[in-house]
Motif scaffolding. Structure first.
Motif, mmCIF file in Angstrom:
data_model
loop_
_atom_site.group_PDB
_atom_site.id
_atom_site.type_symbol
_atom_site.label_atom_id
_atom_site.label_comp_id
_atom_site.label_asym_id
_atom_site.label_seq_id
_atom_site.Cartn_x
_atom_site.Cartn_y
_atom_site.Cartn_z
ATOM 1 N N GLY A 106 8.594 0.913 -5.551
ATOM 2 C CA GLY A 106 7.862 0.949 -4.284
ATOM 3 C C GLY A 106 8.098 2.204 -3.470
ATOM 4 N N ILE A 107 8.527 3.284 -4.128
ATOM 5 C CA ILE A 107 8.752 4.556 -3.442
ATOM 6 C C ILE A 107 7.437 5.314 -3.355
ATOM 7 C CG2 ILE A 107 9.947 6.779 -3.559
ATOM 8 C CD1 ILE A 107 12.176 5.321 -5.110
ATOM 9 N N LYS A 108 7.071 5.729 -2.148
ATOM 10 C CA LYS A 108 5.794 6.397 -1.958
ATOM 11 C C LYS A 108 5.957 7.688 -1.168
ATOM 12 C CE LYS A 108 3.138 2.072 -1.955
ATOM 13 N NZ LYS A 108 2.214 1.204 -1.182
ATOM 14 N N THR A 109 5.124 8.658 -1.494
ATOM 15 C CA THR A 109 4.996 9.886 -0.705
ATOM 16 C C THR A 109 3.549 9.981 -0.268
ATOM 17 O OG1 THR A 109 6.755 11.022 -1.918
ATOM 18 C CG2 THR A 109 5.206 12.396 -0.701
ATOM 19 N N SER A 110 3.316 9.978 1.012
ATOM 20 C CA SER A 110 1.955 9.948 1.535
ATOM 21 C C SER A 110 1.397 11.359 1.712
ATOM 22 C CB SER A 110 1.924 9.224 2.880
ATOM 23 O OG SER A 110 2.626 9.978 3.859
ATOM 24 N N ASP A 111 0.096 11.435 1.874
ATOM 25 C CA ASP A 111 -0.542 12.712 2.191
ATOM 26 C C ASP A 111 0.000 13.268 3.501
ATOM 27 O OD1 ASP A 111 -2.046 12.502 -0.095
ATOM 28 O OD2 ASP A 111 -3.855 11.797 0.916
ATOM 29 N N ALA A 112 0.306 12.362 4.426
ATOM 30 C CA ALA A 112 0.856 12.797 5.717
ATOM 31 C C ALA A 112 2.221 13.461 5.535
ATOM 32 C CB ALA A 112 0.966 11.608 6.668
ATOM 33 N N ASP A 113 3.035 12.940 4.600
ATOM 34 C CA ASP A 113 4.336 13.553 4.324
ATOM 35 C C ASP A 113 4.152 14.980 3.795
ATOM 36 O OD1 ASP A 113 5.731 11.216 4.988
ATOM 37 O OD2 ASP A 113 5.590 10.438 2.941
ATOM 38 N N VAL A 114 3.204 15.138 2.890
ATOM 39 C CA VAL A 114 2.945 16.458 2.308
ATOM 40 C C VAL A 114 2.410 17.405 3.367
ATOM 41 C CG1 VAL A 114 1.578 17.720 0.612
ATOM 42 C CG2 VAL A 114 2.554 15.498 0.018
ATOM 43 N N ALA A 116 2.888 17.314 6.515
ATOM 44 C CA ALA A 116 3.968 17.652 7.450
ATOM 45 C C ALA A 116 4.829 18.776 6.892
ATOM 46 C CB ALA A 116 4.821 16.420 7.741
ATOM 47 N N GLU A 117 5.084 18.763 5.582
ATOM 48 C CA GLU A 117 5.873 19.832 4.967
ATOM 49 C C GLU A 117 5.106 21.151 4.998
ATOM 50 O OE1 GLU A 117 9.143 21.602 3.459
ATOM 51 O OE2 GLU A 117 8.989 19.511 4.086
ATOM 52 N N ILE A 118 3.803 21.093 4.755
ATOM 53 C CA ILE A 118 2.979 22.303 4.851
ATOM 54 C C ILE A 118 3.045 22.868 6.267
ATOM 55 C CG2 ILE A 118 0.619 23.195 4.811
ATOM 56 C CD1 ILE A 118 1.593 22.768 2.042
ATOM 57 N N LYS A 120 5.455 22.583 8.370
ATOM 58 C CA LYS A 120 6.768 23.210 8.563
ATOM 59 C C LYS A 120 6.762 24.632 8.014
ATOM 60 C CE LYS A 120 9.663 19.045 8.358
ATOM 61 N NZ LYS A 120 10.706 18.344 7.571
ATOM 62 N N ILE A 121 6.163 24.792 6.844
ATOM 63 C CA ILE A 121 6.086 26.117 6.235
ATOM 64 C C ILE A 121 5.352 27.085 7.157
ATOM 65 C CG2 ILE A 121 5.042 27.431 4.339
ATOM 66 C CD1 ILE A 121 5.543 25.021 2.533
ATOM 67 N N LEU A 122 4.246 26.633 7.723
ATOM 68 C CA LEU A 122 3.454 27.490 8.598
ATOM 69 C C LEU A 122 4.189 27.788 9.902
ATOM 70 C CD1 LEU A 122 -0.052 25.776 8.158
ATOM 71 C CD2 LEU A 122 0.920 27.681 6.860
ATOM 72 N N LYS A 123 4.788 26.757 10.495
ATOM 73 C CA LYS A 123 5.442 26.913 11.793
ATOM 74 C C LYS A 123 6.694 27.761 11.716
ATOM 75 C CE LYS A 123 7.376 24.235 15.631
ATOM 76 N NZ LYS A 123 7.659 22.864 16.151
ATOM 77 N N ASN A 124 7.507 27.529 10.673
ATOM 78 C CA ASN A 124 8.799 28.214 10.587
ATOM 79 C C ASN A 124 8.657 29.717 10.512
ATOM 80 O OD1 ASN A 124 10.158 25.812 10.683
ATOM 81 N ND2 ASN A 124 10.627 25.722 8.499
ATOM 82 N N ASN A 125 7.534 30.203 9.961
ATOM 83 C CA ASN A 125 7.364 31.649 9.825
ATOM 84 C C ASN A 125 6.135 32.195 10.524
ATOM 85 O OD1 ASN A 125 9.391 32.998 7.659
ATOM 86 N ND2 ASN A 125 9.140 30.806 7.352
ATOM 87 N N LEU A 146 0.359 23.588 -4.746
ATOM 88 C CA LEU A 146 1.543 23.526 -3.893
ATOM 89 C C LEU A 146 1.731 22.122 -3.336
ATOM 90 C CD1 LEU A 146 3.895 24.773 -2.345
ATOM 91 C CD2 LEU A 146 2.268 25.525 -0.610
ATOM 92 N N LYS A 147 0.642 21.514 -2.879
ATOM 93 C CA LYS A 147 0.738 20.156 -2.343
ATOM 94 C C LYS A 147 1.234 19.175 -3.394
ATOM 95 C CE LYS A 147 -2.696 20.371 1.379
ATOM 96 N NZ LYS A 147 -3.981 19.823 1.882
ATOM 97 N N GLN A 148 0.772 19.348 -4.624
ATOM 98 C CA GLN A 148 1.227 18.457 -5.689
ATOM 99 C C GLN A 148 2.710 18.645 -5.967
ATOM 100 O OE1 GLN A 148 -0.690 15.982 -7.197
ATOM 101 N NE2 GLN A 148 1.370 15.364 -7.861
ATOM 102 N N ARG A 149 3.179 19.921 -5.943
ATOM 103 C CA ARG A 149 4.608 20.171 -6.143
ATOM 104 C C ARG A 149 5.427 19.535 -5.025
ATOM 105 N NH1 ARG A 149 4.872 20.084 -10.844
ATOM 106 N NH2 ARG A 149 7.038 19.819 -10.283
ATOM 107 N N ILE A 150 4.943 19.682 -3.779
ATOM 108 C CA ILE A 150 5.663 19.073 -2.659
ATOM 109 C C ILE A 150 5.710 17.556 -2.835
ATOM 110 C CG2 ILE A 150 5.596 18.648 -0.175
ATOM 111 C CD1 ILE A 150 4.348 21.419 0.151
ATOM 112 N N HIS A 151 4.581 16.983 -3.197
ATOM 113 C CA HIS A 151 4.513 15.534 -3.418
ATOM 114 C C HIS A 151 5.517 15.101 -4.482
ATOM 115 C CE1 HIS A 151 3.011 11.757 -5.131
ATOM 116 N NE2 HIS A 151 2.475 11.524 -3.949
ATOM 117 N N ASN A 152 5.532 15.822 -5.599
ATOM 118 C CA ASN A 152 6.462 15.483 -6.673
ATOM 119 C C ASN A 152 7.908 15.658 -6.227
ATOM 120 O OD1 ASN A 152 4.252 14.990 -8.264
ATOM 121 N ND2 ASN A 152 4.427 16.855 -9.474
#
Length: 327
Positions: A106-114, A116-118, A120-125, A146-152
């Motif tokens: 039952g472990i899930k990674t949502s589109d929203a999680d991905v 959010a990481e994108i 962070k990448i944009l904001k941090n730099n 990239l999104k698929q790698r983040i999801h994985n």
């Protein structure tokens, strides 16, 4: 300029994949034959009933092929291409196995999680989405890749957290010893401006000579990056801009330790490739206390232990799986 987290986790590691992606994990004990010839079915492999297409294998292999600067029209390159395809197929198989196992728990990674990481990448730099997409395209990648790698990565990390993290412990004595040996790496309120060259694997023997030419002044860092680098911002002389020291990976901080402004690091390894950094400028900086550095040191010391544990775990998944490879 490129996000360092993106650099260390997703740009260079999109070629070699990161700690929690499948290329770092188990591989079959006996490699099977692979060919460039497309299977009649268009299916590269079937993993517990789930199909991996030849088209997806080609697409995911392309960044590795580009990084290795392989001429795909050269018949003599067939063996190299086949080896890359097999490496990537292995990683795709483990991705599927991990995803299947995560679903079971039952472990899930949502589109929203991905997303959010994108962000962070944009904001941090302080970059926008178009800049990120341009950097990806320059390396034969896409935003969807990239999104698929983040999801994985996130799915793998969550599964690892559940299955193996509790089995890995680091003592306080080990943390204190590491801190005392690496104090100069744990700095806060420091910014560095860097240039970066990532040599392709086929330049392994040439890299030391190229770096010597840069040091002697016979070749500028900018020209060397434009000519040889397969890393980010190669066309712009390898310029990465100003980066928060704390955002650098431990490996980059170690490489930069003791390097004066204007100097070069020694060559260091990123997977199968040589890399070198130039410290263009630095600003600020004060040492962290042991208490401040302790959480990061704990992660650093656990990382190889977790990797080994998860490698064992994914090998067990593979041993139990029904896998049909068609190439």
């Amino acid at each position: 300029e490129q996000n360092v987290r993106f650099l260390t986790k997703f740009v260079t590691a999109c070629f070699v994949f990161t700690l929690f992606t499948s290329a770092a994990f188990a591989k079959p004990e006996e490699p099977r034959y692979i060919t460039k010839v497309r299977p009649v079915s268009g299916v590269a492999a079937v993993v517990n009933g789930e199909m991996l297409s030849w088209q997806d294998l080609q697409r995911q292999s392309m960044p590795e092929i580009m990084r290795a600067r392989i001429n795909q029209s050269d018949p003599q390159a067939d063996a190299k291409i086949a080896a890359i395809q097999r490496k990537v197929l292995d990683s795709m198989i483990i991705d599927v196995l991990v995803a299947q196992e995560a679903a079971r728990f039952g472990i899930k990674t949502s589109d929203a999680d991905v997303d959010a990481e994108i962000q962070k990448i944009l904001k941090n730099n302080n970059i926008d989405l178009l800049t990120l997409e341009r950097s990806l395209r320059a390396q034969g990648l896409s935003l969807e890749f990239l999104k698929q790698r983040i999801h994985n990565n996130q799915t793998n990390s969550r599964l690892m957290q559940m299955m193996v993290t509790h089995k890995v412990l680091v003592s306080q004595a080990d943390i204190e010893a590491y801190y005392n040996e690496h104090k100069d790496e744990f700095i806060k309120n420091k910014t560095v401006t860097l240039q970066f060259i990532l040599f392709p694997p086929d330049k392994h023997g040439d890299a030391p000579g190229i770096v010597d030419k840069i040091k002697s002044g016979a070749l500028s860092f900018e020209k060397a990056a434009q000519t040889y680098s397969v890393g980010p911002s190669a066309d712009n002389g390898g310029k990465l801009g100003a980066i928060d020291w704390e955002n650098l990976s431990p490996g980059w901080r170690r490489a930069l330790s003791g390097v004066p402004v204007g100097g070069l690091t020694a060559l260091f390894q990123i997977d199968e490739s040589d890399a070198v950094l130039k410290l263009v400028a630095e600003e600020g900086g004060e040492p962290k206390t042991l208490l401040e550095a302790e959480p990061e040191i704990d992660r650093i010391l656990k990382e190889p232990l977790l990797q080994e544990r998860f490698k064992e775990y994914t090998q067990q998944l593979r041993n139990k799986a029904v896998i049909d490879i068609n190439i």
